[in-house]
Design an enzyme around this catalytic site. Structure first.
Site, short mmCIF file in Angstrom:
data_model
loop_
_atom_site.label_atom_id
_atom_site.label_comp_id
_atom_site.label_asym_id
_atom_site.label_seq_id
_atom_site.Cartn_x
_atom_site.Cartn_y
_atom_site.Cartn_z
N GLN A 1 -18.88 59.38 58.14
CA GLN A 1 -17.48 59.49 58.53
C GLN A 1 -17.30 60.49 59.68
O GLN A 1 -16.47 60.28 60.57
CB GLN A 1 -16.63 59.92 57.33
CG GLN A 1 -16.54 58.89 56.23
CD GLN A 1 -15.67 59.36 55.07
OE1 GLN A 1 -15.03 60.41 55.15
NE2 GLN A 1 -15.66 58.59 54.00
N ARG B 1 -11.56 68.25 56.76
CA ARG B 1 -12.72 67.82 55.95
C ARG B 1 -12.85 66.30 56.00
O ARG B 1 -11.84 65.58 56.06
CB ARG B 1 -12.56 68.25 54.49
CG ARG B 1 -13.80 67.98 53.63
CD ARG B 1 -13.50 68.17 52.16
NE ARG B 1 -12.53 67.18 51.68
CZ ARG B 1 -12.86 65.94 51.31
NH1 ARG B 1 -14.12 65.54 51.39
NH2 ARG B 1 -11.93 65.11 50.87
N GLN B 2 -14.10 65.84 56.00
CA GLN B 2 -14.44 64.44 55.82
C GLN B 2 -15.58 64.36 54.82
O GLN B 2 -16.43 65.25 54.75
CB GLN B 2 -14.81 63.77 57.15
CG GLN B 2 -13.61 63.54 58.06
CD GLN B 2 -14.00 62.92 59.39
OE1 GLN B 2 -14.79 63.51 60.12
NE2 GLN B 2 -13.45 61.75 59.69
N SER B 3 -15.65 63.24 54.08
CA SER B 3 -16.50 63.21 52.88
C SER B 3 -17.98 63.02 53.16
O SER B 3 -18.80 63.45 52.36
CB SER B 3 -16.02 62.10 51.93
OG SER B 3 -14.68 62.34 51.53
N SER B 4 -18.35 62.39 54.25
CA SER B 4 -19.76 62.09 54.49
C SER B 4 -20.09 62.26 55.96
O SER B 4 -19.20 62.30 56.83
CB SER B 4 -20.10 60.66 54.04
OG SER B 4 -19.36 59.72 54.80
#
Length: 688
Positions: free
Chosen positions: A26, A20-23
């Protein structure tokens, strides 16, 4: 932290690698972080797992708990089914940034004896020490997110209070490296924005501004680079463009931070945040006036917001801008009994008539406060308006003509700027085509099409440009010298739309309080003028069954005066010559005259009742054996006496006057034109 040796029952289940990455930024830029998370697959194999599943559905999604994460939900479902032996993550923040999701995950791992694995080691949620360590990692991750967010927001607010935070600015502004916020150097864009404000000052409605600019084929830029506002394309203007310009305080030279807020609600047990909820002007976090050069002033911006709020449909105190229709006073009348705006309805057959009524009582199941017809009220208020503006009619007309010419000049300037840009784009397309290798036909063909499209754009703009444009604005005052006497004719001209009348009315009248005096059946209108003056106007309310298509009293007087002596055909011809229409605005015929006489009880013409004392023009011509033209000449010169019941009615001649000596002499005269004989004038020719 437990030993690296895992039991066989755990290794038989699948290992889940959560990525997972937040945005989205990213995901596109932090590629090394992605690679390190996907490398967890090799770590799972090193521990002895054979069935390895990668969940990367949540790339670009925050783990703060306010965004739905389908990948995390799928992981929880597998844990509940007992299919997961280990959960691998880069660190605790990848799995969750909020305590609820983190501890719920640990609780499920403890129930099914699943392991949590990261780069530091293997954790068993069933052991108290490992559970404590995992809980501390989750708390630190959540605390870290809160600290980072707080520091970031505090720094942004501090910078915004100085007016230095580089927010995303609307079209018409750019951030300069040294000078800060300033106007966009594109003159065409500046003129389009100024034109929007000028049209709104003139029309008072965002939709009318849109329609007028669409009629002139004016374009507005649209971002062509996914919202980064560094590149744009020009497209036909839309309503969102107009309303965004009118409502944005940046165009008034005001730096604003915190115009909108986020709201959190609980949906299905999870926090859901929504953004973009605009706050009133007085509740903005930062508002710095005169921060940069504006297209308008702050006072004008506030007036625009007030006008837009009043234009909102269905608002109790919303006086709508002129939108046409048949009712002149639509949304201007306020009930004096309940304070509600009077609505407009239409009654009648194919030719419906507007009616003003107060619906407040009817909505509550009670009788309406008042109901009355609109035509007589509209006519009375229009008459009062013309009486008020008559002293300044010439000055107002000169100013209106000057504004019209300024509008034409603005339109010409916008078209010149658009044509200039189109010629530049055509030249650029030509240079690109010339620089292309002729042998590369695939590229050359497309560049040639682009060049032709640019040339067609230039040709279309040149065809729209007027042949002759005035360079200076000059208004001739002598052209309006007789306007004061023709105000009523100008108001009732057929080419003047109801929308134009409504807009003129709203520039002078702020509100009208209306009540009905039931004792005398009068509609009492209290007119509140824009200058602060008030005037009262009383209009008689029509009786039940009375309509506005009744025959005018002047026409009835003519019919009564002529009915005893003339036929219906003569009466109809006389009324048409005098310019009197019927009650429905039509011309007169014998049938319509007969209908009016029947309704009003007026006796008809009977030829048998004539006693021979009075003759018509045709009867005189027949009796004398001459033409009707000669009889008319005798009457006009005064030789033959005649009377008319009303002006322009047929002549009536006494039979006894036909035997008078002047008439006999005029009839017997031969050889020269009939004219009066003056004893003091010597004739040029002698008659023998």
């Amino acid at each position: 932290m437990t030993s690296a040796d895992l039991p066989a029952t755990v290794l038989q289940r699948k290992a889940v690698v959560y990525v997972r990455q937040s945005s989205q930024s990213q995901v596109m830029t932090n590629l090394e972080s992605q690679r390190r998370q996907y490398d967890l697959v090799d770590i799972a194999r090193s521990y002895g797992f054979v069935d390895i599943e990668v969940i990367d559905d949540d790339l670009g999604r925050s783990a703060s708990g306010t965004v739905a994460r389908p990948g995390f939900d799928r992981l929880v479902a597998w844990l509940c089914a007992g299919k997961v032996g280990a959960v691998l993550c880069f660190d605790a923040s990848r799995l969750a940034r909020n305590g609820r999701d983190w501890h719920h995950l640990l609780e499920l791992c403890g129930l099914v004896e699943a392991r949590v694995i990261d780069h530091d080691g293997v954790y068993n949620a069933c052991h108290p020490n490992d559970r404590l360590l995992l809980g501390m990692k989750g708390s630190i991750s959540e605390f870290e997110l809160g600290v980072l967010r707080a520091r970031m927001l505090d720094a942004a607010r501090s910078k915004a209070h100085r007016g230095e935070l580089r927010l995303s600015v609307p079209f018409g502004y750019v951030w300069h490296r040294e000078a800060g916020l300033g106007l966009d150097p594109d003159i065409r864009l500046q003129e389009v924005i100024r034109l929007i404000y000028a049209r709104f000052r003139e029309l008072g409605s965002a939709r009318q501004v849109l329609l007028s600019m669409q009629a002139e084929q004016i374009h507005f830029p649209r971002p062509a680079d996914e919202g980064r506002m560094t590149n744009c394309i020009w497209q036909p203007i839309r309503y969102r463009n107009v309303i965004s310009v009118l409502k944005n305080p940046f165009y008034a030279g005001v730096y604003v931070y915190g115009k909108s807020e986020k709201r959190t609600s609980i949906v299905e047990g999870r926090a859901r945040r929504t953004y973009g909820h605009y706050k009133p002007a007085g509740t903005w976090e930062v508002m710095i006036k005169d921060h940069h050069e504006g297209y308008i002033g702050w006072d004008e911006f506030e007036r625009n917001q007030k006008q837009l709020a009043l234009n909102a449909y269905g608002r109790q105190d919303g006086a709508k801008s002129g939108r046409g229709g048949k009712a002149l006073l639509s949304s201007l009348l306020t009930c004096a009994r309940c304070g509600q705006r009077l609505s407009v309805c239409y009654r009648g057959g194919p030719i419906s008539q507007p009616v003003y009524r107060c619906d407040r009582g009817n909505l509550a199941g009670q009788p309406r406060c008042m109901t009355f017809g609109a035509p007589k009220i509209d006519t009375a208020v229009a008459r009062e308006l013309l009486r008020a503006v008559e002293p300044l009619a010439i000055e107002a007309a000169i100013e209106a003509e000057r504004m019209h010419q300024e509008r034409q000049e603005d339109r010409r300037q916008i078209l010149d700027l658009e044509l200039q840009q189109a010629r530049y784009e055509a030249g650029l397309a030509e240079r690109r085509y010339a620089a292309c290798d002729p042998d590369n036909r695939l590229i050359a063909a497309q560049l040639e099409k682009n060049w032709e499209a640019a040339l067609r754009r230039v040709r279309d703009l040149e065809m729209r440009k007027p042949a002759h444009d005035p360079t200076t604005i000059v208004v001739d005052p002598n052209a309006f010298s007789n306007l004061a006497e023709n105000l009523s004719a100008a108001w009732n001209a057929p080419d003047v739309t109801m929308r134009a009348r409504q807009q003129l009315l709203r520039t002078l009248i702020a509100d009208i309080i209306v009540d009905v005096d039931d004792a005398v059946r009068d509609v009492v209108l209290t007119i509140h003028w824009k200058g602060g003056q008030h005037s009262e106007l009383r209009v008689r309310k029509p009786q039940s069954g009375e309509h506005g298509s009744a025959t005018a009293e002047d026409a009835l007087e003519v019919i009564r005066g002529m009915a005893g002596r003339w036929s219906d055909e003569h009466i109809a011809a006389t009324l048409n010559r005098m310019g009197f229409p019927t009650g429905q605005g039509k011309t007169w015929t014998a049938h319509r005259v007969r209908s009016v006489r029947y309704v009003r009880g007026i006796d008809a013409y009977r030829s048998a009742d004539k006693n021979g004392e009075w003759l018509t023009q045709a009867e005189v011509a027949k009796a004398l054996g001459v033409s009707s033209y000669l009889v008319r000449r005798l009457v006009s010169t005064g030789v033959l006496p005649a009377v008319q019941v009303v002006p322009r009615a047929p002549y009536q001649i006494r039979a006894a006057d036909l035997t008078s000596e002047p008439v006999k002499a005029a009839i017997a005269r031969k050889g020269r034109p009939l004219r009066d004989v003056d004893a003091d004038t010597l004739p040029m020719f002698t008659y023998t």
